[in-house]
Design an enzyme around this catalytic site. Sequence first.
Site, PDB file in Angstrom:
ATOM      1  N   SER A 143       0.609  -1.456  -0.280  1.00 35.47           N
ATOM      2  CA  SER A 143       0.022   0.166   0.390  1.00 35.47           C
ATOM      3  C   SER A 143       0.337   1.044   0.477  1.00 35.47           C
ATOM      4  CB  SER A 143      -0.994  -0.046   1.464  1.00 35.47           C
ATOM      5  OG  SER A 143      -2.315   0.960   0.712  1.00 35.47           O
ATOM      6  N   ASP A 300      -2.053   6.260  -4.453  1.00 34.56           N
ATOM      7  CA  ASP A 300      -1.274   6.082  -3.324  1.00 34.56           C
ATOM      8  C   ASP A 300      -1.074   4.649  -4.545  1.00 34.56           C
ATOM      9  OD1 ASP A 300      -3.691   4.109  -3.512  1.00 34.56           O
ATOM     10  OD2 ASP A 300      -2.149   3.547  -1.230  1.00 34.56           O
TER      11      ASP A 300
END
Length: 572
Positions: A143, A300
């Site tokens: 992530s 992201d």
Amino acid sequence: MDYKTIYQKWLERATEDAAVADELSQIRDDNDAVYDRFYTPLKFGTAGLRGKLGAGTNRMNIYVVRHATQGLANYIKKKYGTGAVAISHDSRINSALFKVEAARVLAANGIKAYITEELEPTPVLSYLVRHLGCVAGIMITASHNPAEDNGYKAYGEDGCQMTDVAAGMVFDEIQALDMFDDVKLCDFDEALQNGSIEYVKDSVYDSYIEEVKKQQVNPGVCKDTDLKIVYTPLNGAGNKLVRRVLSEIGLKNVTVVPEQEKPDGNFTTCPYPNPEMKEALQKGLELCQKLDADLLLATDPDSDRVSIAVKRKDGTYRLYTGNEIGSMLTEYILKSRKAQGTLPKDPVVVKTIVTTKIVEEICKKYGCELKNCLTGFKYIGEIILGLEQKGEEDRYVFGFEESCGYLAGSYVRDKDAVVGSMLIAEMAAYYHNEGKSLVDIIDGIYEEYGYYLNTTLNFYFKGADGMKKMADIMDNLRRHTPDTIAGYKVVSTADYDTHIATDLITGQTETIDLPKSNVLSYSTEGGHCAIVRPSGTEAKIKIYITAIGSTPEEAQEITEKISEDMNGYLHI
């Protein structure tokens, strides 16, 4: 088996990966380094695996990935007999390698692996699981963690990240295996030739984009707008699909930050590629200033989260929190669909317990049911699944969490920065065409509902003692409930580990109808709140603060007082 014995075994057996073998040799005489890498394995949980890249059981490497995948394969064979698994990856170092290694293990176990040919957003993996009829999914990603990390997210057949029960069963299977002797492995090229590993067809991504576009609230509103957008994928997986969907809904003036356009696991221009942090957005903000852009979009590395910055009247840029973006989207979607007559009967919006309470007021205004769930988008996915099982999935309108994760529609079971980017851009264009900016919109929401200031404090714990320190802090809080916070009387508490919510004024208790979770919540007079939660993916404790004021200054003052008191209560 102690850590030194495990290290010696690795020194002898882990020779296939040259970088891992070299690291093992270099730490031979450094007991602390050996201990840190081998004192514990990376634990497989509901978030899968996540850790630093490197050698050892406490690191991400091909041996740990193979080991975990063999455990997953054994779980699948016991539960389903056989089946297929979808696998994808983001731009991180070794992500593509780990994808291939996971596929080799599955194929060797008679389980078909559908793999993406290149990096794809995490929500695409969630889509692939259901679209291809898989029994599980694997996403190689960490992530928004720093560049030195990588991870392994596991998904169930419903397209959600694995539940506690399923993850626990996989963990038990992993624990029963020797990392080297019990892992099956096949040749990748041979598996491609015999069909046990197969690349996902391009037409599947086309169908995903079509599902995203179905979530438009005001189709066509972007075609004639002169809204200027700057977009950064932060060197991650969002570049192709985010730009594609923005183009297909009619946005013509979209400029990509050149330094952050291409995949780069080193994240050289944003060492901590978290779109919630201003430092990660700096290149985007500089380009916005240069182009006089109206809106900055930032996704992201695995493109499941998106944040924004918006131009003020004075030419500077205002950064928005996930709570603010989610609140604006909730208002925009409910308002637009109510005006169009397209709101379903008994509409549902879902948020996590640590997400802004202002959504409660917005939902009341539009007659919408608000469901709260634990932190983690899989719980939002489970609510969607529950509605689907009752034939009521159309009731689901929107869901979001404070960490910039949003989802409209039920085509995936995870947060989706592709649909989030599309909806934010559409919303900005809609108001831009009316002569308003998103600065006007969020200020209007605060004027109508009150100024809700949501702040997250992060306390990091490193090394082998970090987890124990976190456990001690939570134990101490459970034994000593604060009487006041920031001078406000604590009127209720909720312990999501024991499932007990207590009204401290009446002494009455009630059962919390949510899964068990190590979370403590304190509510005070005036509606303020502090929620304490150890992270599920990092060695840190988070405190989520809600302060409600009649002005920004009042809310900020209350926030600072709550922060000071909570620091003291944690003894940090």
